[in-house]
Design a protein around this motif. Structure first.
Motif, PDB file in Angstrom:
ATOM      1  N   MET B   1       0.836  -1.203   0.000  1.00 40.26           N
ATOM      2  CA  MET B   1       0.000   0.000   0.000  1.00 40.26           C
ATOM      3  C   MET B   1       0.866   1.246   0.000  1.00 40.26           C
ATOM      4  SD  MET B   1      -3.177  -0.801   2.461  1.00 40.26           S
ATOM      5  CE  MET B   1      -3.237   0.931   2.740  1.00 40.26           C
ATOM      6  N   LYS B   2       1.030   1.829  -1.134  1.00 37.54           N
ATOM      7  CA  LYS B   2       1.990   2.931  -1.228  1.00 37.54           C
ATOM      8  C   LYS B   2       1.586   4.164  -0.420  1.00 37.54           C
ATOM      9  CE  LYS B   2       0.586   2.806  -6.154  1.00 37.54           C
ATOM     10  NZ  LYS B   2      -0.628   2.059  -5.747  1.00 37.54           N
ATOM     11  N   ARG B   3       0.249   4.379  -0.263  1.00 45.47           N
ATOM     12  CA  ARG B   3      -0.169   5.622   0.383  1.00 45.47           C
ATOM     13  C   ARG B   3      -0.253   5.492   1.905  1.00 45.47           C
ATOM     14  NH1 ARG B   3      -4.934   8.320  -2.939  1.00 45.47           N
ATOM     15  NH2 ARG B   3      -4.256  10.048  -1.621  1.00 45.47           N
ATOM     16  N   ARG B   4       0.024   4.284   2.451  1.00 46.73           N
ATOM     17  CA  ARG B   4      -0.002   4.120   3.903  1.00 46.73           C
ATOM     18  C   ARG B   4       0.956   5.104   4.563  1.00 46.73           C
ATOM     19  NH1 ARG B   4      -0.525  -0.584   6.557  1.00 46.73           N
ATOM     20  NH2 ARG B   4      -1.794  -1.183   4.790  1.00 46.73           N
ATOM     21  N   ILE B  93      -7.973   0.941   6.470  1.00 49.88           N
ATOM     22  CA  ILE B  93      -7.689   0.094   7.624  1.00 49.88           C
ATOM     23  C   ILE B  93      -8.710   0.398   8.708  1.00 49.88           C
ATOM     24  CG2 ILE B  93      -5.956  -0.569   9.330  1.00 49.88           C
ATOM     25  CD1 ILE B  93      -4.888  -1.001   6.623  1.00 49.88           C
ATOM     26  N   PHE B  94      -9.238  -0.642   9.345  1.00 51.11           N
ATOM     27  CA  PHE B  94     -10.259  -0.480  10.381  1.00 51.11           C
ATOM     28  C   PHE B  94      -9.769  -1.141  11.662  1.00 51.11           C
ATOM     29  CE2 PHE B  94     -12.059  -0.670   6.183  1.00 51.11           C
ATOM     30  CZ  PHE B  94     -12.881   0.438   6.145  1.00 51.11           C
ATOM     31  N   TYR B 143       0.498   3.093  15.564  1.00 56.49           N
ATOM     32  CA  TYR B 143       1.538   2.342  14.826  1.00 56.49           C
ATOM     33  C   TYR B 143       1.125   2.101  13.382  1.00 56.49           C
ATOM     34  CZ  TYR B 143       3.964   1.545  19.241  1.00 56.49           C
ATOM     35  OH  TYR B 143       4.650   1.731  20.424  1.00 56.49           O
ATOM     36  N   LEU B 144      -0.167   1.801  13.152  1.00 57.18           N
ATOM     37  CA  LEU B 144      -0.636   1.616  11.769  1.00 57.18           C
ATOM     38  C   LEU B 144      -0.436   2.902  10.972  1.00 57.18           C
ATOM     39  CD1 LEU B 144      -3.887  -0.397  12.527  1.00 57.18           C
ATOM     40  CD2 LEU B 144      -2.005  -1.222  11.075  1.00 57.18           C
ATOM     41  N   GLU B 149       2.185  -2.792   9.135  1.00 57.14           N
ATOM     42  CA  GLU B 149       1.171  -3.588   8.451  1.00 57.14           C
ATOM     43  C   GLU B 149       0.261  -4.293   9.462  1.00 57.14           C
ATOM     44  OE1 GLU B 149       0.559  -3.712   5.209  1.00 57.14           O
ATOM     45  OE2 GLU B 149       2.186  -2.294   4.804  1.00 57.14           O
ATOM     46  N   PRO B 150      -1.015  -4.485   9.110  1.00 58.93           N
ATOM     47  CA  PRO B 150      -1.951  -5.146  10.029  1.00 58.93           C
ATOM     48  C   PRO B 150      -1.463  -6.503  10.528  1.00 58.93           C
ATOM     49  CG  PRO B 150      -3.150  -4.168   8.211  1.00 58.93           C
ATOM     50  CD  PRO B 150      -1.695  -3.980   7.904  1.00 58.93           C
TER      51      PRO B 150
END
Lengths: 266, 266, 266
Positions: B1-4, B93-94, B143-144, B149-150
């Motif tokens: 996910m590049k935009r994370r 992300i939830f 942290y996310l 990553e999840p």
């Protein structure tokens, strides 16, 4: 303080959700430091309730990163001789009136440095008589968030006002506390801490009674309570509270802040 | 996910506007990532109403940029065995409890990856029994937002709880729906979607009746309604709603969430 | 405008604290510019009260840094022919419906440039009929916060709607004003400005009377008032207000917005 200047400013006020006060104050912070992040903690302490504001500050500031600026404007004496002050403790900075809102910052462990804010060149001009949140505390918080040091705003000061905290009383085989606050769930939060409860009650049989209800043990979580039945537990601030799982203790039990709550040893 | 890692964290809770809960939770996010932007969606779902929280999430998350972290803490089972989870869908992300708050993330189209949060080294210590919003979900969201990553928080998981959604019923020439929510304007929002309405009613004469009022056509905008008269239209979430132009349908019509609403074909 | 693009977007709406409207609108701003800071001014103007929204805007926008985008969505005519507009004044940008919410931006001193928003390629698609806050004003605000110029969204426009402002009246030896708003403290804010008061009353004996109470002088600060006694002072927006130190004037005096207030010369 190496982490100063990361630019988080938190707000605790009694301004309520209506009108322009909150928005004007945020503007006056951002005008000084457009890059800081302004964080709403709450704008709905009870009007003029400095003790409640001091509790909310106590229960929020330690969770923020070092270098955070915490602004508290519950300020019934605005325009009078009460001093505007800056406190510094554990790498946190506190800004507000010297009227008791910093009671728990001052009474807790650790060293607190204090300063009176006197240098008017940092205030909005003209300085209003009724809204120092906007005209004085906001710009000072903005400059602090840019990395300025507390001692640049005025001389060291001390003897800060602390609000009277009602303490629970031991009366024979009773521990008599008081309901301090209710939250949005209707939980009734008392002034009885885990430590005070432990000294007297831990390991013995106890009872808390009201009109038509009785509690004879503590629970650990809200979900352990029978739906609709009153229960007692230590909440997230470490204080004894009355609650009703999937209900509203304040509404159902008819109790409110200020009322006494007695834990009886059997 | 590049935009994370662009660092937007949204909050949906039932904490209400009072007290320290919202502020403490924001602090625990910002302590992990002082550069993320914490965005209040609402803190006033009905207490413990996971279905309402799931609706609000459904109607907000798609409008946010990819990589946003959406935290939902409506959590009556806090401290019990309900799992804390992370879901990932469509680059969103939830984070929240596995109790139905993600019903519409799970039931909508598209693939959802899920994880149970088990790695306690990311939690605040000690972990309280009553406030996982602050002690667990907040730091994990922090942290996310930093780009973790999840799957770094625990093992893959599935079989997530979905809240029971009341569906409208066709009974002869009637479409019987239910009022789900009212908004701050007093609009009464039902569970009848545009699609369900279209199947049965579109192009035919219809009627919605109540005590002393009758609606026999749909409007497109609020301002088309006669001031003071009940009207029906599809709102911004694509659901049929009752409204009164420049008025308050909830107050005037005496209807409330949970009540039935019948659309009759003539 | 060199300071454009620093990315602060303020919000004034009547959406209330419930439901998804505020959260969806913030998302639609951040999706365009994830780096802008979205600032809640208030979401609780009286529903559809464009005059109140325009007052709150007047009393907040000058405190923000140049380049700030101010979005006002009190929009009962959404989906009708009312124009969506952008105004530019004193290096501030204003976005919202042409329905009176910008009355005080337009009526104040200084030059205002105006544009109608017509270029649909900047809107969300499909554009809803009921929620232009989310689908139109939010993305336009997002693009403005990235540094786009107002004239990129549509042609220059003018003749903008201004709300009727009730002015105080001089009747013989009386100055008759009107209560415009009450704040969260119960202060009752009138339409009598310092200037208007000064012309008629300054330096003379005056009286403001109600049922069982009488005020015969102005105070400078709230804390100068006797606790529990009605008092009058000029508040932080420069308007005459009734207040009760450590009390609630609205509740105690039984007055509310819309009521008249008479200052009598003796």
């Amino acid at each position: 303080m190496k982490r100063r200047g990361q630019g988080i400013v938190t707000l605790i006020t009694d301004f309520g959700p209506l009108g322009e006060y909150v928005g004007a104050m945020k503007g006056a912070i951002l005008k000084v430091n457009p890059r800081c992040q302004v964080v709403d903690v709450t704008h709905q302490t009870e009007p003029q309730d400095v003790l409640q504001a001091s509790f909310i500050l106590k229960n929020t500031y330690p969770y923020y990163p070092a270098g955070t600026i915490h602004v508290v404007v519950v300020d019934p004496g605005v325009g009078s001789s009460r001093r505007p002050i800056i406190l510094e403790k554990e790498e946190h900075i506190f800004v507000g009136p010297d009227n008791g809102v910093f009671t728990f910052v001052l009474s807790g462990k650790g060293k607190t440095e204090g300063y009176e804010i006197t240098r008017r060149e940092f205030f909005l001009a003209p300085l209003s008589d009724t809204f120092h949140g906007r005209d004085l505390f906001a710009p000072v918080a903005g400059y602090l968030s840019l990395g300025m040091e507390p001692d640049q705003f005025g001389p060291p000061a001390g003897d800060f006002l602390q609000a009277q905290l009602p303490r629970p009383q031991v009366r024979g085989k009773k521990l008599v506390g008081r309901i301090l606050f209710s939250d949005s769930f209707g939980n009734l939060i008392t002034n009885i801490s885990r430590k005070e409860y432990g000294w007297l009650v831990e390991g013995r049989s106890m009872q808390i009674k009201g009109k038509g209800w009785r509690i004879d043990r503590l629970h650990r979580t809200y979900s352990q309570g029978k739906p609709g039945q009153p229960m007692a537990l230590f909440g997230s601030a470490g204080l004894l509270e009355l609650s009703i799982n999937r209900g509203n203790a304040k509404r159902t039990l008819g109790l409110k802040p200020g009322d006494l709550l007695t834990v009886s040893l059997l």
